[in-house]
Design an enzyme around this catalytic site. Sequence first.
Site, PDB file in Angstrom:
ATOM      1  N   ASN A   1       0.801  -1.014  -0.047  1.00 30.44           N
ATOM      2  CA  ASN A   1       0.023  -0.015  -0.051  1.00 30.44           C
ATOM      3  C   ASN A   1       0.934   1.277  -0.178  1.00 30.44           C
ATOM      4  O   ASN A   1       1.375   1.705   1.166  1.00 30.44           O
ATOM      5  CB  ASN A   1      -0.978  -0.059   1.344  1.00 30.44           C
ATOM      6  CG  ASN A   1      -1.996   1.079   1.283  1.00 30.44           C
ATOM      7  OD1 ASN A   1      -1.943   1.913   0.404  1.00 30.44           O
ATOM      8  ND2 ASN A   1      -2.794   1.116   2.069  1.00 30.44           N
TER       9      ASN A   1
ATOM     10  N   ARG B   1      -2.473  -1.865  -3.778  1.00 28.05           N
ATOM     11  CA  ARG B   1      -3.908  -0.956  -3.468  1.00 28.05           C
ATOM     12  C   ARG B   1      -3.833   0.076  -4.587  1.00 28.05           C
ATOM     13  O   ARG B   1      -2.852   0.962  -4.210  1.00 28.05           O
ATOM     14  CB  ARG B   1      -3.966  -0.571  -2.161  1.00 28.05           C
ATOM     15  CG  ARG B   1      -4.972   0.458  -1.931  1.00 28.05           C
ATOM     16  CD  ARG B   1      -5.330   0.827  -0.319  1.00 28.05           C
ATOM     17  NE  ARG B   1      -6.453   1.477  -0.356  1.00 28.05           N
ATOM     18  CZ  ARG B   1      -6.475   2.710   0.207  1.00 28.05           C
ATOM     19  NH1 ARG B   1      -5.313   3.179   0.876  1.00 28.05           N
ATOM     20  NH2 ARG B   1      -7.642   3.641   0.299  1.00 28.05           N
TER      21      ARG B   1
ATOM     22  N   HIS C   1     -12.333   3.537  -0.657  1.00 26.54           N
ATOM     23  CA  HIS C   1     -12.538   2.587   0.622  1.00 26.54           C
ATOM     24  C   HIS C   1     -13.124   1.367   0.384  1.00 26.54           C
ATOM     25  O   HIS C   1     -13.634   0.672   1.082  1.00 26.54           O
ATOM     26  CB  HIS C   1     -12.968   3.254   1.732  1.00 26.54           C
ATOM     27  CG  HIS C   1     -11.955   4.416   2.385  1.00 26.54           C
ATOM     28  ND1 HIS C   1     -12.891   5.450   3.117  1.00 26.54           N
ATOM     29  CD2 HIS C   1     -10.849   4.621   2.622  1.00 26.54           C
ATOM     30  CE1 HIS C   1     -11.893   6.298   3.413  1.00 26.54           C
ATOM     31  NE2 HIS C   1     -10.682   5.578   3.236  1.00 26.54           N
TER      32      HIS C   1
ATOM     33  N   HIS D   1     -16.486   3.450   7.615  1.00 27.74           N
ATOM     34  CA  HIS D   1     -14.930   3.596   7.702  1.00 27.74           C
ATOM     35  C   HIS D   1     -14.407   5.157   8.045  1.00 27.74           C
ATOM     36  O   HIS D   1     -14.601   5.855   7.527  1.00 27.74           O
ATOM     37  CB  HIS D   1     -14.516   3.218   6.315  1.00 27.74           C
ATOM     38  CG  HIS D   1     -12.931   3.379   6.268  1.00 27.74           C
ATOM     39  ND1 HIS D   1     -12.289   2.111   5.984  1.00 27.74           N
ATOM     40  CD2 HIS D   1     -12.115   4.316   6.231  1.00 27.74           C
ATOM     41  CE1 HIS D   1     -10.907   2.364   6.097  1.00 27.74           C
ATOM     42  NE2 HIS D   1     -10.741   3.838   6.155  1.00 27.74           N
ATOM     43  N   LEU D   2     -14.126   5.062   9.430  1.00 28.16           N
ATOM     44  CA  LEU D   2     -13.703   6.228   9.890  1.00 28.16           C
ATOM     45  C   LEU D   2     -12.356   6.374  10.391  1.00 28.16           C
ATOM     46  O   LEU D   2     -11.880   5.761  11.486  1.00 28.16           O
ATOM     47  CB  LEU D   2     -14.573   6.674  11.355  1.00 28.16           C
ATOM     48  CG  LEU D   2     -16.152   6.620  11.293  1.00 28.16           C
ATOM     49  CD1 LEU D   2     -16.975   6.691  12.440  1.00 28.16           C
ATOM     50  CD2 LEU D   2     -16.689   7.500   9.952  1.00 28.16           C
TER      51      LEU D   2
ATOM     52  N   ASN E   1      -8.479   8.411   8.698  1.00 32.31           N
ATOM     53  CA  ASN E   1      -8.077   9.739   8.422  1.00 32.31           C
ATOM     54  C   ASN E   1      -8.807  10.381   7.417  1.00 32.31           C
ATOM     55  O   ASN E   1      -9.304  11.375   7.335  1.00 32.31           O
ATOM     56  CB  ASN E   1      -6.288   9.999   8.165  1.00 32.31           C
ATOM     57  CG  ASN E   1      -5.977  11.321   8.313  1.00 32.31           C
ATOM     58  OD1 ASN E   1      -6.589  12.057   9.048  1.00 32.31           O
ATOM     59  ND2 ASN E   1      -5.084  11.533   7.584  1.00 32.31           N
ATOM     60  N   GLY E   2      -9.044   9.256   6.277  1.00 28.53           N
ATOM     61  CA  GLY E   2     -10.130   9.614   5.295  1.00 28.53           C
ATOM     62  C   GLY E   2     -11.216   8.775   5.892  1.00 28.53           C
ATOM     63  O   GLY E   2     -11.314   7.790   6.528  1.00 28.53           O
TER      64      GLY E   2
ATOM     65  N   ARG F   1      -9.965  16.955   5.215  1.00 29.32           N
ATOM     66  CA  ARG F   1     -10.904  17.031   4.047  1.00 29.32           C
ATOM     67  C   ARG F   1     -12.025  17.559   4.427  1.00 29.32           C
ATOM     68  O   ARG F   1     -12.794  17.144   5.674  1.00 29.32           O
ATOM     69  CB  ARG F   1     -11.020  15.808   3.346  1.00 29.32           C
ATOM     70  CG  ARG F   1      -9.855  15.499   2.341  1.00 29.32           C
ATOM     71  CD  ARG F   1     -10.056  14.182   1.701  1.00 29.32           C
ATOM     72  NE  ARG F   1      -8.958  13.229   2.237  1.00 29.32           N
ATOM     73  CZ  ARG F   1      -9.063  11.801   2.195  1.00 29.32           C
ATOM     74  NH1 ARG F   1      -9.985  11.484   1.388  1.00 29.32           N
ATOM     75  NH2 ARG F   1      -8.003  10.979   2.665  1.00 29.32           N
TER      76      ARG F   1
ATOM     77  N   GLY G   1     -13.131   4.557  13.979  1.00 28.65           N
ATOM     78  CA  GLY G   1     -14.280   3.608  14.338  1.00 28.65           C
ATOM     79  C   GLY G   1     -13.871   2.452  14.991  1.00 28.65           C
ATOM     80  O   GLY G   1     -14.752   2.219  15.912  1.00 28.65           O
ATOM     81  N   GLU G   2     -12.812   2.037  15.092  1.00 26.70           N
ATOM     82  CA  GLU G   2     -12.212   0.795  16.028  1.00 26.70           C
ATOM     83  C   GLU G   2     -12.075   1.205  17.301  1.00 26.70           C
ATOM     84  O   GLU G   2     -11.964   0.481  18.167  1.00 26.70           O
ATOM     85  CB  GLU G   2     -11.063   0.119  15.299  1.00 26.70           C
ATOM     86  CG  GLU G   2     -11.536  -0.654  14.163  1.00 26.70           C
ATOM     87  CD  GLU G   2     -10.318  -1.189  13.154  1.00 26.70           C
ATOM     88  OE1 GLU G   2      -9.239  -1.229  13.834  1.00 26.70           O
ATOM     89  OE2 GLU G   2     -10.455  -1.040  12.087  1.00 26.70           O
TER      90      GLU G   2
ATOM     91  N   GLU H   1      -7.633  -4.569   5.078  1.00 26.69           N
ATOM     92  CA  GLU H   1      -7.632  -4.259   3.638  1.00 26.69           C
ATOM     93  C   GLU H   1      -6.489  -5.182   2.877  1.00 26.69           C
ATOM     94  O   GLU H   1      -6.829  -5.677   1.907  1.00 26.69           O
ATOM     95  CB  GLU H   1      -7.262  -2.978   3.329  1.00 26.69           C
ATOM     96  CG  GLU H   1      -8.601  -1.859   3.547  1.00 26.69           C
ATOM     97  CD  GLU H   1      -8.037  -0.374   3.859  1.00 26.69           C
ATOM     98  OE1 GLU H   1      -7.387   0.076   4.703  1.00 26.69           O
ATOM     99  OE2 GLU H   1      -8.550   0.344   2.890  1.00 26.69           O
TER     100      GLU H   1
END
Length: 394
Positions: free
Chosen positions: A14, A88, A177, A205-206, A208-209, A238, A330-331, A380
Site C-alpha cells: 500500500n 492497492r 475505501h 470507515h472512520l 483519517n479518510g 478534508r 471507528g475501531e 484491507e
Amino acid sequence: MNTKSDSKNVLVLNSGSSSVKYTLFDLSLNRIAKGSVERIGSAEAFIVTDTREVCNVPDHNTAVELVLNKLFSNVIKDKNDIVAIGHRVVHGGEKLTLPSVVTEEIKDEIRKCFNLAPLHNPHNLSGILACEKLLPGISNIAVFDTAFYQTIPQYAYLYALPYYLYKKHNIRRYGFHGISHQFVAEKTAELLNEPLNKLKLITCHLGNGCSITATKYGAPVDTSMGFTPLEGLIMGTRCGDMDPTIVSFISTSENMSLNDVNKLLTSQSGLYGISGISNDMRTLTEESEKGNERAKIAIEMFCYRVKKYIGSYSAALNGADAIVFTAGIGENSPTVRQKCIEKLDKIGIEFDASLNKETRQGLISKKDSPVKALVVPTNEELMIAKQVITLTNN
Ligand code: AMP
C-alpha cells in the site's frame, strides 16, 4: 535466526504519499510478515519491522527496495516464492472495475486517474513501477478501491449536472475505501452468523479518510465519497459535503487560484481546519476534555455528519440490519461511536454504552436491538491478498 519460510507467498503493498506499507501472506492467507517504510523523502525516514530503523529513503523506489531487502534477508528464500504482488490503487475510474494484472494499458489508465486522486494514484503507481524494476518477472496485480461500487444504481451515482458532462468527462460518484467496506461487510455477516446476501448494512470507515457505504444483500447501493475522495463525511483534513458555490466565493474573496482552493479543501479543512489544532482524533478528544471549544465543535460536527448519513442510508435501504464501525477512529474511539449512534432508538438502534466501551470486535448495541451496531476491525491487506490469490488461481 533464520526464519525463512518454505511457502509460496503473496506480497501486498500500500504505497501512500510518504509511506509504503507491506504485508506478506502465505497462500492460506496466514500473515507471515508486516511492516512499513514511513516519512519517505524526509530526513527522518524509517523502516518498521519488528524494530524501527532510521534509513535514507529519498523515494518510493528506495522504500520498496528496503522492504524487499528485509524480506529476502529474513523471511523469503527466493524471489520465485512470491507468486504475485498485490497493490492497492485508489482510483480505477470507470474502466478499471476488477483486480487486474498490471500491463502498460493498466498503468496508462491509472495515470489517467491522477487528477481524480492526486494524493493517492501517483504514489500507488510508484509502488508498482518500483516492483517492476526490482522484481522483474513477478506479476503485479492492481486492486482498486473504486471497484466494489459497480452495483451502485445510476440514480445514486449521477450528479445533477448537465448529462453531457457525465458522458464527456465521466463526472460521477465512484466511491472509495471499497476494499475496506467489502472486507467489513463480509466479516460482519460472519460475526452475525447470517449470509451476506440476506443483510442490509451501513459500514462506517472512520479513519483519517472517512466514508460510509450502504450495502444491500452484498452489493453496495450508495456511498458517501464521490468523484474524488473529498465528498461526504468530515475527515482529518478534508471538508466533505458543502455548498459548491463556496469554492468560487473563497477563490474571489481570498484571491486564491482554484487549485489553491482545492488544496485548502483537501489538506487544510476537516477536523484540522475546524479545530485549528490537529487532524488527529486522539489529540482532539484530549483537548476537548480539557475544555477546548474548537476541538469540541470539530468532534460534534464530525459525529453529526456520520449520524445524518446513517439516517439517509437507513432510508435508502428501507431499514438496515446493522451499522458497523471500522478504521482508526471507528475501531478505537468509543466516544465518537457513542455520539454517532446514541439517541437513534427511534430508528431501531438500541445502543449499549458498556459494550461500546469494552468491545474490540463485535456488538456495541443491545443483543436484541432491532438494528445491530458493531465494531469490526478492517483488514484491507487481507482482502487484497484474497483477490490476488483468486485472480492468480484463475
Ligand atoms: P486510519 O486512517 O484508519 O489509520 O485512522 C487514523 C485516525 O484514527 C486518526 O484520526 C487517529 O487519531 C484515530 N485514532 C487512532 N486511535 C485512536 C483512539 N484510540 N482514539 C481516537 N482516535 C484514534
